[in-house]
Design a protein around this motif. Structure first.
Motif, PDB file in Angstrom:
ATOM      1  N   ARG A 218      48.981  22.422  43.257  1.00 48.43           N
ATOM      2  CA  ARG A 218      48.207  22.523  42.019  1.00 48.43           C
ATOM      3  C   ARG A 218      47.174  23.637  42.037  1.00 48.43           C
ATOM      4  NH1 ARG A 218      45.417  17.120  41.841  1.00 48.43           N
ATOM      5  NH2 ARG A 218      45.274  17.710  44.018  1.00 48.43           N
ATOM      6  N   THR A 219      46.891  24.230  43.178  1.00 51.33           N
ATOM      7  CA  THR A 219      45.819  25.232  43.250  1.00 51.33           C
ATOM      8  C   THR A 219      46.373  26.596  43.639  1.00 51.33           C
ATOM      9  OG1 THR A 219      45.334  24.743  45.565  1.00 51.33           O
ATOM     10  CG2 THR A 219      44.079  23.514  43.899  1.00 51.33           C
ATOM     11  N   ARG A 220      45.582  27.605  43.289  1.00 53.02           N
ATOM     12  CA  ARG A 220      45.891  28.970  43.706  1.00 53.02           C
ATOM     13  C   ARG A 220      44.697  29.474  44.510  1.00 53.02           C
ATOM     14  NH1 ARG A 220      46.898  32.367  38.680  1.00 53.02           N
ATOM     15  NH2 ARG A 220      45.023  31.314  38.036  1.00 53.02           N
ATOM     16  N   ALA A 221      44.978  30.211  45.560  1.00 58.50           N
ATOM     17  CA  ALA A 221      43.914  30.735  46.427  1.00 58.50           C
ATOM     18  C   ALA A 221      43.664  32.197  46.088  1.00 58.50           C
ATOM     19  CB  ALA A 221      44.307  30.590  47.888  1.00 58.50           C
ATOM     20  N   LEU A 222      42.417  32.571  46.056  1.00 59.85           N
ATOM     21  CA  LEU A 222      42.001  33.938  45.772  1.00 59.85           C
ATOM     22  C   LEU A 222      41.480  34.568  47.044  1.00 59.85           C
ATOM     23  CD1 LEU A 222      39.817  33.012  42.707  1.00 59.85           C
ATOM     24  CD2 LEU A 222      42.166  33.855  42.650  1.00 59.85           C
ATOM     25  N   SER A 223      41.811  35.820  47.236  1.00 59.83           N
ATOM     26  CA  SER A 223      41.238  36.536  48.373  1.00 59.83           C
ATOM     27  C   SER A 223      41.049  37.995  47.992  1.00 59.83           C
ATOM     28  CB  SER A 223      42.128  36.404  49.611  1.00 59.83           C
ATOM     29  OG  SER A 223      43.423  36.887  49.341  1.00 59.83           O
ATOM     30  N   LEU A 224      40.104  38.593  48.655  1.00 62.52           N
ATOM     31  CA  LEU A 224      39.802  40.006  48.459  1.00 62.52           C
ATOM     32  C   LEU A 224      40.820  40.834  49.238  1.00 62.52           C
ATOM     33  CD1 LEU A 224      37.480  41.528  47.036  1.00 62.52           C
ATOM     34  CD2 LEU A 224      36.270  41.517  49.196  1.00 62.52           C
ATOM     35  N   THR A 225      41.391  41.836  48.597  1.00 62.59           N
ATOM     36  CA  THR A 225      42.320  42.725  49.290  1.00 62.59           C
ATOM     37  C   THR A 225      41.520  43.823  49.994  1.00 62.59           C
ATOM     38  OG1 THR A 225      42.534  44.240  47.428  1.00 62.59           O
ATOM     39  CG2 THR A 225      44.082  42.348  47.502  1.00 62.59           C
ATOM     40  N   PRO A 226      42.140  44.576  50.893  1.00 59.88           N
ATOM     41  CA  PRO A 226      41.430  45.719  51.482  1.00 59.88           C
ATOM     42  C   PRO A 226      40.921  46.691  50.412  1.00 59.88           C
ATOM     43  CG  PRO A 226      43.367  45.211  52.790  1.00 59.88           C
ATOM     44  CD  PRO A 226      43.445  44.344  51.553  1.00 59.88           C
ATOM     45  N   ALA A 227      41.726  46.919  49.372  1.00 57.57           N
ATOM     46  CA  ALA A 227      41.278  47.803  48.282  1.00 57.57           C
ATOM     47  C   ALA A 227      40.071  47.204  47.565  1.00 57.57           C
ATOM     48  CB  ALA A 227      42.415  48.052  47.296  1.00 57.57           C
TER      49      ALA A 227
END
Length: 150
Positions: A90-99
């Motif tokens: 049910r969830t989506r994970a967010l993460s910062l990319t190198p860019a």
């Protein structure tokens, strides 16, 4: 607009007017990076806290989940944020990319200029007191999504 705005008796309007002016100041400073103040805040939270679910990011930013999702779309499109599977279906994970990290680092000096510009105009002690007072507002008012303080 060259005539002074009259002081409103409405707390909500006064806070929203101030928020718009401060946001415009930060947006002007951040413009060379292609980031808006809200996008800078999203990237900063992800950089500081690591991978988060959309609802967790929204809670940290005191934003509606839907508005957070809309704000994330251009960041994902530009390759600054990765949206992947979360802890459960049910969830989506967010993460910062190198860019995203690189863009954030490039924006930090301009954000600092905006900080200094606000402090120079408003006063350093007053700006600190305002930030603390607004933090108390955020901590005291109930979060309608959770039924508890934000």
């Amino acid at each position: 607009m060259d005539e002074k705005l009259t002081l409103t008796p409405c707390h909500c309007l006064a806070v929203r007017q101030a928020a718009r002016q401060v946001t415009q100041l930060y947006d002007r400073h951040l413009a060379p990076t292609g980031l808006r103040a809200t996008q800078f805040a999203l990237l900063s939270v992800l950089d500081r806290l690591g991978s988060l679910a959309v609802h967790e990011l929204a809670a940290h930013l005191v934003m509606d989940r839907t508005a957070t999702g809309r704000a994330l779309r251009p960041l994902e499109r530009d390759g600054l944020v990765r949206i992947g599977p979360g802890r459960d279906a049910r969830t989506r994970a967010l993460s910062l990319t190198p860019a995203g990290h690189d863009r954030l680092e490039g924006a930090r000096p301009l954000w600092q200029q905006a900080q200094f510009a606000f402090q120079a105009e408003y006063g350093e002690a007053e700006a600190d007191a305002l930030r603390r007072a607004l933090g108390r507002v955020v901590g005291r008012l109930p979060d309608p999504q959770e039924g508890r303080p934000a």
